[in-house]
Structure formats: C-alpha cells, structure tokens
Design an enzyme around this catalytic site. Structure first.
Site, PDB file in Angstrom:
ATOM      1  N   HIS A   1       0.836  -1.209   0.000  1.00  0.00           N
ATOM      2  CA  HIS A   1       0.000   0.000   0.000  1.00  0.00           C
ATOM      3  C   HIS A   1       0.863   1.247   0.000  1.00  0.00           C
ATOM      4  CE1 HIS A   1      -2.883   2.889   2.168  1.00  0.00           C
ATOM      5  NE2 HIS A   1      -3.330   2.740   0.938  1.00  0.00           N
TER       6      HIS A   1
ATOM      7  N   HIS B   1      -7.714   7.628  -4.171  1.00  0.00           N
ATOM      8  CA  HIS B   1      -8.165   6.260  -4.428  1.00  0.00           C
ATOM      9  C   HIS B   1      -9.251   6.170  -5.492  1.00  0.00           C
ATOM     10  CE1 HIS B   1      -6.391   6.023  -0.334  1.00  0.00           C
ATOM     11  NE2 HIS B   1      -5.973   4.855  -0.757  1.00  0.00           N
TER      12      HIS B   1
ATOM     13  N   ARG C   1      -1.738  24.891  -0.453  1.00  0.00           N
ATOM     14  CA  ARG C   1      -1.144  23.609  -0.086  1.00  0.00           C
ATOM     15  C   ARG C   1      -1.787  23.180   1.232  1.00  0.00           C
ATOM     16  NH1 ARG C   1      -0.040  18.994   1.062  1.00  0.00           N
ATOM     17  NH2 ARG C   1       2.043  18.054   0.943  1.00  0.00           N
TER      18      ARG C   1
ATOM     19  N   CYS D   1       6.260  26.871  -0.841  1.00  0.00           N
ATOM     20  CA  CYS D   1       6.224  25.468  -0.432  1.00  0.00           C
ATOM     21  C   CYS D   1       7.625  24.879  -0.598  1.00  0.00           C
ATOM     22  CB  CYS D   1       5.232  24.715  -1.307  1.00  0.00           C
ATOM     23  SG  CYS D   1       5.143  22.956  -0.940  1.00  0.00           S
TER      24      CYS D   1
ATOM     25  N   TYR E   1       9.792  17.307   5.078  1.00  0.00           N
ATOM     26  CA  TYR E   1      10.318  18.674   4.992  1.00  0.00           C
ATOM     27  C   TYR E   1      11.736  18.778   5.567  1.00  0.00           C
ATOM     28  CZ  TYR E   1       5.540  19.960   3.755  1.00  0.00           C
ATOM     29  OH  TYR E   1       4.319  20.052   3.136  1.00  0.00           O
TER      30      TYR E   1
END
Lengths: 574, 574
Positions: free
Chosen positions: A130, A154, A229, A276, A414
């Site tokens: 997964h 999904h 974001r 970002c 990050y």
C-alpha cells in the site's frame, strides 16, 4: 512586439502521466520497508517516530498518496468522489459474509479484511504494497469508504481494479443496509470553491498553483490564485466561537477569542512571500523519481498579511527572556484533522518567534480581507522567511516548548538529504527541519516550449526571485545562451512600476522581487535556452544543476531555472 | 593506510611565479585607467568614489601589489624563534654549508635539507617515516625551529637524537647571522616575524595563508598560522596609551583605555571563523584574470576570541533603541595608515552590532592570549559570520552613523557583481557591501595532483565547511567521481574527536566544521576527481562551477571545490 505562442502550456503536465507507471515500484518498495519497520519495531522510521505514529501515517498517506496522483488533474473534470464511484460489479460466485465475520479479520495473524460497496476483500497480502503505508490497517475489519473519502486519490479505476483482485465475498444484504444507514460523508465536501485558473496537483487534500504568467503579473498575488497547499480537509471554523490557546508559559494557558486577538494587540502588517518546500519539485522528478506532489514553479506567492505579532501575544501570555533558558521552540497546532483526530502541526525556533525583528504574525487578514478558508481562516501563523509548512493555518494552539513539534511534518518530512540518500538509508533525525529557505528564482515568461517570431527582434523575460531568512535579493542574472553569458535583470519590489523600492532593514526582506529583462534576439540563434539565477545579500547563489541537489522528497529545488524557446523565422509564418 | 606523495607541493607556487609577468600589464593598465579617470574626472570609478580617492589607491595597492610577491615564502624560513630545545653540539667533522646550498634541496629528487640551530640535515630518507606525514616538507630548504615551535611534540630528546643521525654539515656563520632579522627603514620594517609555513601572497602589506593540510589539523587554528590579511603596515600600538573612541551616540564621545575595556565590561568568549572575501580567488583567476591577491583555499581560519561585547560598549556610550531611528551603521576605523594618513575602515549594520545575538566583540584576546600584532593588537572587531574585511584590526574608533563607512573597502571593493560586469561597466553603487558570506567548503587533504597507491585500497578526504550569518553547516557531500555520486562526510565541531557537538543556537553557528570521509578506491579508476559541497541550515548550497560566479574582483569564490588525484598501480612502484 514579442509574439509568444505557448504551444505546450496546456499539456504541461502531459509527460507526467507517462511517468506514473514507472513510479509504482519505488512506491511499493517503500511501503514494504515501512511495513516491516512498523511490525518489527526495528526500523529507524519507527524508532524516530515513536508515540506519534498517527502523524507519520497521516503524513505519509498525504505525501505518498500523491505519487499515484500525478497527472490526475486532467481527469479532474471526471473525478468523482466516493459517493459516485461505480460499484464493482457483483457476481454470485462469491460467498455471502456477515459484518461480524469481517470484523474478526483485523490483524495480519487473522487476515486483514475490508468492505467496499457491498464487497468483502481480503487485502492481507496487499498491506505491504500500500503506497500509503500501514494506515490502511485503520480500515481493517470495516469499510473503506470513509478513508477513501478523505484521500480521494483512491477514486481511480486502476485502484478499483487492484482491489477487485482481492475479493473474497459479498457482504450480507442486511449489513449493506446497516452500512448505508451510517453517514460516511465526504470530509472534503465543505472545502471552498476555488479559482479555475489554478493548476490542481491534488484535489483532496487540495493542492494547486497558479499559472506562472499570472504569478509575475502582480507584486501582490491575489488571494484567489495564491498557491494552496493543504494537508487535510479545510476545517469549518466558526469565528464567533473560535479560541486560540497559548500554552507552556509561566502564566498558564492563555485563551484568546478572535475578537480579543484583534483588539488586545496592535495590528501589524507585513508583505511576505510564502513558498512550499516542494516548489519546482517537477524538475527533480525529471532527474529521478521523488516522493511528493509534482509542483511546477508556482508553489510560491506573495501577500500582505495583517494580524497580531506572535511576540506580543507570547509576552501577554507570560513570556520573559528567562523562558528562553528552558524553551527553544514554538509549536503550532492546526484545527485541520485527519480521521484519527490528528491535527496538522509544525514548530519554529523560539528566537524567531520572540525576536522583535522576526515579524511573526498571528494573521487574520490576507490582502486586506479576512483570511480565506483555504489560507487558514480565521487565524494562521505567518512566519516570514520560513518555509510554508511552518506557517500553520487554522491555528488552534501555540505551545512554547523545549522540543520541536513531534508531528510527522516536522520530524519525518520537509528535510533535505544528500542525492546519495535513498529510502533504505534515510535517517530523518540526521537532518534539520527546514526553516529558512535558500535563494530561489524562476522564469515565468516565456514558458518552456514557447515560440518567438524573429520579426519581434527582442525577447522579454520575466520572473520572480526570493530568499529565505529575510535575505534580500540583490541581483538576478539572466542568460539567453544556457549560462554562457549573463545580463542583469531589472527588479521591482513593489506594485509601483519598475523602480526598486528602498531596501528593507537587514534580515527583514520578506517579500519577493519581480524581475524583467528585454534583450535583442541573438542573430544566429534558432533556439534560446533562457536561464535565470538570483543572488541574495549574503551572496548566496542558486546551484547550477538539479542532479547534485536531488533528494528523495524533492524539496529545496532551487537550481537555475531553464526554459527553451524556439525562434521562428518570418518565412515560416503561415 | 593511505600513502600520499605530494610531488608538487613544493612547487605549488611555481606556476604563479610565471604568471607574475602576465599579471603585470593588467596591473599597469588598471593603474593607468585609474589615473586617467582621476585626472580627467571622467571615469565612473572616480565619480562613484569622489573625495576619498586616497582610499582607492591604497586599496588597489593592497590588492594588486600582492601579485608581485609570489614565492617569497621560502625566504621566510630564515626566521627563527627562541626555542627551548637544546642546541645540538657542533663538531668540526662536518663541512660548512651555505644557506644558498641548503635552499637548493627542497625536493625528493634533489634531497630534502633542513637547518636547525646552525646544523644542516639531509632528512630525505626520514620523510617517509615522519609521524606527521609529509608536512615535514614544508620546512624543506629552510629552518626547522618555527615548525617545532608550533608543534611542541618535537621538543624531546629522542627527536633530537633522531635528527642528529641525518646531520650533513654546519650552516655558515654568515648565514646564521643573516637568519637574524634584517632591519630596514621601510614602513613594514616593524611588521612582526611570521611563521615560515605560511604561503605568502603578498609581503608588504603582509598577506599569507597556511598550508591547507595544516588548516584541517586543528579545529582551533594556532594564531601563528591563522591566515593574515593586512591592508597596510602593522601599526605599533602602545597598550598603555591605547585609546578607543566611540562616537555618534547621545552621550558624546566615549574614550576607553585598554584597561577600561577589560575591566568595565564583562569578558565574552566566542569561537568564530574568519574568512577573507577573496578566499579561493585563484580558482576564478583560472577562468579569467581578476584583480586581487591570488589566494588558495586557506584564507580562512578559526579562533577563540575574548573581549567586551560591542553591544555593551555602545550601551555604555549612550545607545538606546531610539538611536536606531536615525542610525543604521556602525563604522570601524583602524589605526593602520597609509602614507597619506588614510586609515583602514569598514562598517557593519547597526542591528548586527547591538543585537544580543550578534555576538560582536571588541576582542583583546585570540586563542587565550593577547591578540598578536598581525591580528590587531591590542583590540580588533570580531564580527562573527561576517566577511573578514569588516573585522577591523587595531581598532581606534567606532562611529554610530546614518551612513556606511566611506572607505574604499566599504564602497568600492568587497562587493559582488555579475560575470558579465567588467571594469568598464561596473557601478560599485549597484551592489551591496559584502557582510555575511555564503556557504563555503574546500578539500584540504589530499592536495591537487597527489598520488595514491592502489595498495592503500582507500582514500581519506578532509576539509572544512562554514557559512556566514551564523548559519550552521548541516551536511557536506563528497564525490570521488567529479560529482556524479555523493557520500556524506563525518563532521566535527570541536577539538574533541569526530563526534559532532550540540548545535549552537539558531543563527549563532560562528565556527566552521571540519569534515572527513574515508572511502574505498574505485576498482577501475586511474584518477579521482574529488569534489566537496556543503549545505547550511538554510539549505543554501554551493554553486557547481566557477564561471557563472566569476566577478571582476574575484570575491565570493565558493563553487564546489575539486582536486584531482592519481591512483598509481602497485606494479608501477620502484
């Protein structure tokens, strides 16, 4: 005049669609690794992660799920949420299974069963593959729908096809009826409307950037096209009952209403650029697949923010310099939550928060109006000079602490790593959480693949430049020949024409600069490779190329930006 | 073990000697240009420069005059110090040898000769056995005393016994006498003795750097080999009558004696790395001629500084926050003067000077002792995180001002420009004075051109890394294949072994880190192109290549550092 024909602008994300299938093995291998470290409790990820595994899983799902979503935005129009996804066709070849029976299969030992649209699936063997890691176990013994509603990635045909391979039965009609009785409302159903100009990188949670050429049109980015974001659904916050809690200071917990925040503290206004960490990640993806949303060059925007200074609020809550002897961080908790109740969280160094020159705001205004829902209504942290991820939106709690935030996004995301570090060797503890960002610039006009007519005789190049930590951009060099020769761009640091404004105080240059060069078309050239690189007042410069700064999460992508432009001779004109 | 034979180390400056003649015309042409702009009042340099032309000439002399001095360092070996080591007994059995003859023995090919206390020793066969490796070659053709003074481990009887086995002669009485300093009447005649290990880039004013391999030997650089960058003769300052004047504050002029500086203010100690803006300029010179001293990679060093905080002194002189409404700079004036009486000067932003976290010192100690004459005795400014040029030595005056220093070095030097900017187009007003420096790193071991035996199986690479503005170095990547693949170096941030120390507070990482990688020799490679690049905690990285950061003054040279090493197969061994 320059005539630009942007041939490829509309198919800009096209090539990424083809990359999607190459991605899968890397994702699977990562999932396997993650699973094994979780189950054996031997992996560094698990150790580093400790008690807050929920953060980790949520973040991982939000992060890695995205890998499957590349190029999806073309299908956005076709995208449906869970309520409208077609039911997998039932066949009578499967046995009827009760919910009671399904519920007994909630462990690897007894098997992992789930239900979806009346079908029963034994996904025990799939768990390790997964992409979202073992967060899938949260659905064990129950229905997938509520989880798929949260992570809309999904909702694709190939996911349904994969699931169908694991089908083992039909849920009894009685239990199907019971499931329908339970609300499984889409947590994103209350997300706000968005501007159609945005390029959507992920719908749920919503992640989108403006077209580059709009970005450089205005020094202040209109809120509607300011890059968005989100890590989770946009929370519905009632301004009247909103409360902000400040903890960890000698005075005990201070709780402020929105009204109190607005009236007890002077309002400060700053113009600050947010970026970002993943801005320009798509360029790293071209070198080697990374994990994360495939941002172009526009996960950066500039706005004017109004609000109370965090420093003032901390002082009111009991902060004094001796607190700095035992506390080193200020943690922020958002009001945005995943299905497990985990909120988004991040932290910044205490000295940034309390320094008079840090200019950290608890902002309730963006561009002169209430902060829009996508940007943190009613209150967000604005930490100028610092990566977007620490500018926590929908701010619910502030904690002055000896420790950094334990959130996934602070601890295991990050951060930057060497190009040689892969998912098998990465130790997230070995790198500091990104705070200040490095020098950055990019070309917004022309776009890659544009065509310039020879008759126009000159080309105008535009872009933005910014550096973290309040370091002012002092120069942008532009090359038309791939970096062999350079000229200096004109910069502007306000809405008022091309004239540069006065320099802000040292270390407080929070806003980007827009820049522009108009240059004659080289006589012989049939193609231009336009390159830009910026320099800040610490004389940091952008690295030349992407591969040496490549990292597994695709953050900190700040190499020279390059676009190729074709020069078309007049006699080729129709 | 790795065996490195630095075949070329002793001839490192050889090529530069040949460059000298190429350089001269450039210097002349520049001087002519300057002169004509002064006389005709038509050049942009003159316009920008206005009344302080004397600064300009002084700066030019300090910069370019250096080019003429290459290779002088060998003569420094005549310097001696009063060591406590016993004199080796002279016998008449040995021939008398002149210094001239000794000087010819500076290579393995011609033999390695050294002198010690009047004896001459042929240590060619000892070189390979020297526990300190081939550093012993630094003394080749000259005296051992200054090196042994630096490394006190030599002051043992058995070392003397070993040395005596290699004795080949007595130094002529005349040369022994000459080894004692020759006094002249020039303004540099009172300059202090210097350590002969230093590579001299310019003798008058004195500019010199240590051999790189010594630099990475100790976290704290011994003061004797700390790089020295003087712009003018070293002033003779009498500590008893020394006065420091502080001007521009409401309280009027404050004058402090050295004693008052030491007793009225608490003593603070910081470990801070200083780097010349021109460090690694020689790499830019290889791209295209620049103006300035041809520094190698060692115009950087790290020391512990003790003194009063500038902040405390400014507060005592009447500084209060409202001064910051009208004053933005703190100017420093040195006591070093040129023939016209112009002193060296520079300034820093006021907020760096008064911020509690700026850590600016009025230092009177270096590495636990009085600051040596070459480093600013009795008081110098230490502005950590800031380019060496602002760390004004022999400090005489401090002026809080609305303006930057008007000195040549602030206005028309120590600024960065685009590679496309030349001496005809440069506008010094268009660029900010360098303050914080960008991320930097370099390889100290092995040196370029070194040879590695295949049998050693591995190679150890060492170096330093540092960033300006208190930004901590968080990673150093090292490549053996020119930058294609990378590995992460081990770092240390103290004298205590390889373990990294705890991180300093954010924005206050003033000291460099030393780093090291030991890696297997690639099986097929016949040559290694070793590359390093560092990353600081704002995730700024070094640019890949030199040409795009080339600038006419050759400052800010911080591209990846590269050295080539030959791998010699065992069967090539003699």
């Amino acid at each position: 005049m320059l005539l630009l024909r942007r041939c490829h602008s509309l198919t800009r994300f096209g090539p990424l669609n083809t990359q999607r299938h190459q991605v899968t093995p890397a994702v699977v291998s990562c999932a396997v690794r993650l699973w094994s470290s979780s189950s054996e409790d031997g992996g560094s990820y698990q150790r580093a992660h400790g008690p807050s595994w929920r953060h980790g899983l949520a973040g991982l799902l939000a992060g890695t799920g995205a890998v499957l979503a590349y190029g999806l935005h073309h299908h956005k129009a076709e995208q449906q949420d869970s309520s409208t996804v077609q039911t997998i066709e039932k066949t009578s070849a499967f046995p009827i299974i009760s919910q009671e029976e399904v519920t007994t299969h909630r462990s690897l030992e007894h098997g992992i069963w789930v239900t979806f649209k009346g079908g029963v699936y034994d996904i025990t063997k799939f768990v390790a593959m997964h992409p979202g890691g073992d967060k899938i176990l949260l659905a064990a013994g129950g229905a997938l729908e509520p989880f798929w509603a949260l992570y809309a990635v999904h909702n694709q045909e190939h996911v349904l096809e994969m699931l169908s391979e694991y089908k083992v039965g039909e849920l009894s009609a009685e239990d199907v009826k019971k499931q329908k009785a339970i609300k499984t409302s889409d947590p994103y159903s209350t997300d706000p409307e968005r501007h159609p100009a945005l390029h959507i990188n992920n719908l749920k949670p919503f992640n989108a950037e403006p077209p580059p050429e709009l970005l450089s049109d205005s020094f202040i980015t209109p809120s509607a096209i300011f890059f968005k974001r989100n890590h989770l659904p946009v929370p519905q916050v009632d301004a009247a009952s909103y409360q902000l809690h400040i903890e960890g200071l000698p005075g005990g917990v201070l709780t402020l209403s929105l009204e109190e925040l607005k009236t007890r503290f002077p309002k400060h206004t700053i113009t600050a650029t947010l970026q970002c960490a993943g801005n320009r990640r798509s360029e790293m993806n071209k070198v080697k697949q990374v994990k994360g949303l495939n941002w172009g060059i526009a996960a950066i925007s500039n706005a004017t923010w109004g609000g109370a200074r965090l420093r003032d609020v901390l002082l009111a809550a009991g902060y004094s310099p001796d607190v700095a002897q035992r506390a080193f961080h200020v943690q922020f908790e958002g009001l945005d939550k995943d299905v497990t109740g985990t909120t988004y969280g991040a932290s910044i160094p205490l000295n940034k928060a309390v320094n008079e020159e840090g200019d950290v705001l608890l902002a309730y205004e963006m561009n002169g109006q209430d902060i829009p829902p996508d940007h943190g209504y009613p209150v967000r942290a604005v930490v100028p000079g610092t990566v977007g991820a620490r500018n926590v939106k929908w701010l619910g709690k502030i904690i002055v602490s000896a420790e950094e935030s334990s959130s996934h996004w602070q601890q295991n995301d990050y951060k930057g790593f060497s190009p040689g570090t892969d998912w098998d060797t990465v130790d997230f503890k070995s790198a500091p959480a990104i705070q200040e960002l490095p020098i950055q610039s990019a070309i917004t006009v022309p776009t890659d693949g544009a065509v310039v007519d020879r008759s126009s005789e000159e080309v105008t190049v535009k872009g933005y430049a910014w550096s973290g930590g309040g370091r002012e951009v002092v120069r942008v060099d532009v090359s038309l020949d791939g970096g062999k020769t350079w000229q200096v761009a004109q910069m502007r640091s306000s809405e008022k024409g091309q004239a540069p404004g006065p320099s802000p105080p040292p270390g407080r240059a929070w806003a980007w600069k827009l820049w522009e060069v108009t240059a004659p078309l080289p006589a012989e050239a049939q193609e231009l490779e336009i390159v830009c690189k910026a320099v800040d007042n610490s004389y940091n410069m952008q690295p030349d190329t992407v591969p040496p700064i490549w990292n597994l999460r695709g953050v900190l992508s700040n190499a020279w930006h390059r676009v190729k432009v074709e020069i078309r001779e007049d006699d080729n004109e129709i």
